[in-house]
Design a protein around this motif. Structure first.
Motif, PDB file in Angstrom:
ATOM      1  N   UNK A  23       0.953  -1.091  -0.046  1.00 36.34           N
ATOM      2  CA  UNK A  23      -0.041   0.003  -0.029  1.00 36.34           C
ATOM      3  C   UNK A  23       0.756   1.408   0.228  1.00 36.34           C
ATOM      4  N   UNK A  24       1.782   1.284   0.763  1.00 39.59           N
ATOM      5  CA  UNK A  24       2.865   2.249   0.634  1.00 39.59           C
ATOM      6  C   UNK A  24       3.572   2.816  -0.684  1.00 39.59           C
ATOM      7  N   UNK A  29       4.256   7.475  -5.297  1.00 40.73           N
ATOM      8  CA  UNK A  29       4.425   8.692  -6.179  1.00 40.73           C
ATOM      9  C   UNK A  29       3.624   9.872  -5.526  1.00 40.73           C
ATOM     10  N   UNK A  30       2.528   9.716  -5.016  1.00 35.70           N
ATOM     11  CA  UNK A  30       1.915  11.024  -4.859  1.00 35.70           C
ATOM     12  C   UNK A  30       2.403  11.398  -3.338  1.00 35.70           C
ATOM     13  N   UNK A  31       2.912  10.435  -2.430  1.00 37.25           N
ATOM     14  CA  UNK A  31       3.242  11.089  -1.420  1.00 37.25           C
ATOM     15  C   UNK A  31       4.546  11.524  -1.169  1.00 37.25           C
ATOM     16  N   UNK A  32       5.397  11.097  -2.113  1.00 34.74           N
ATOM     17  CA  UNK A  32       7.034  11.580  -2.324  1.00 34.74           C
ATOM     18  C   UNK A  32       7.065  12.418  -3.350  1.00 34.74           C
ATOM     19  N   UNK A  46       2.496  -0.691 -10.071  1.00 39.27           N
ATOM     20  CA  UNK A  46       2.608  -2.187 -10.376  1.00 39.27           C
ATOM     21  C   UNK A  46       3.313  -2.957  -9.136  1.00 39.27           C
ATOM     22  N   UNK A  47       4.128  -2.543  -8.710  1.00 35.69           N
ATOM     23  CA  UNK A  47       4.802  -3.203  -7.555  1.00 35.69           C
ATOM     24  C   UNK A  47       4.151  -3.131  -6.198  1.00 35.69           C
ATOM     25  N   UNK A  48       3.530  -2.099  -6.119  1.00 33.93           N
ATOM     26  CA  UNK A  48       2.472  -2.032  -4.832  1.00 33.93           C
ATOM     27  C   UNK A  48       1.420  -2.999  -4.989  1.00 33.93           C
TER      28      UNK A  48
END
Length: 122
Positions: A23-24, A29-32, A46-48
């Motif tokens: 989930x993190x 991409x948005x959070x960082x 995709x990895x998440x």
């Protein structure tokens, strides 16, 4: 009954850790702030999804192959910034390396517990 198909019913802390990592990674991409870099953002999404899906599947009905897929996904997330060419984006590199490492270690831990004689007897 083989160990790899035994039902654990969500008792594995490693599966919960992998779910949180998935989930993190998905929201990274948005959070960082690297959602404008298409390659980095797509790799994170995709990895998440893959990591979270394997963790959710293991929480519902455990099979050893789910941990192997999560291990591979974790290792791929560690090398993704260099393999996919976005290593210059430090805001993307850290989530990939940290969450990939945590995922890989959690899945390795669970695989080890499955094959460890003192844990297999339980």
């Amino acid at each position: 009954m083989p160990i790899e198909t035994s039902r654990r019913g969500g008792r594995s802390v490693q599966d919960w850790i992998m779910l949180i990592c998935g989930v993190l990674l998905f929201v990274a991409p948005w959070a960082m702030g690297f959602s404008s870099d298409a390659m980095a953002a797509r790799a994170a999404w995709v990895g998440g999804i893959v990591i979270a899906a394997m963790a959710m599947a293991a929480l519902v009905q455990f099979a050893e192959w789910e941990d192997w897929v999560a291990l591979i996904a974790g290792v791929l997330m560690i090398v993704a910034p260099w393999a996919l060419g976005f290593a210059a984006l430090q805001e993307a590199v850290w989530p990939f390396v940290a969450l990939g490492l945590i995922t890989a270690l959690a899945s390795l831990s669970e695989i080890w517990m499955l094959h460890s004689p003192e844990h297999a007897a339980r």
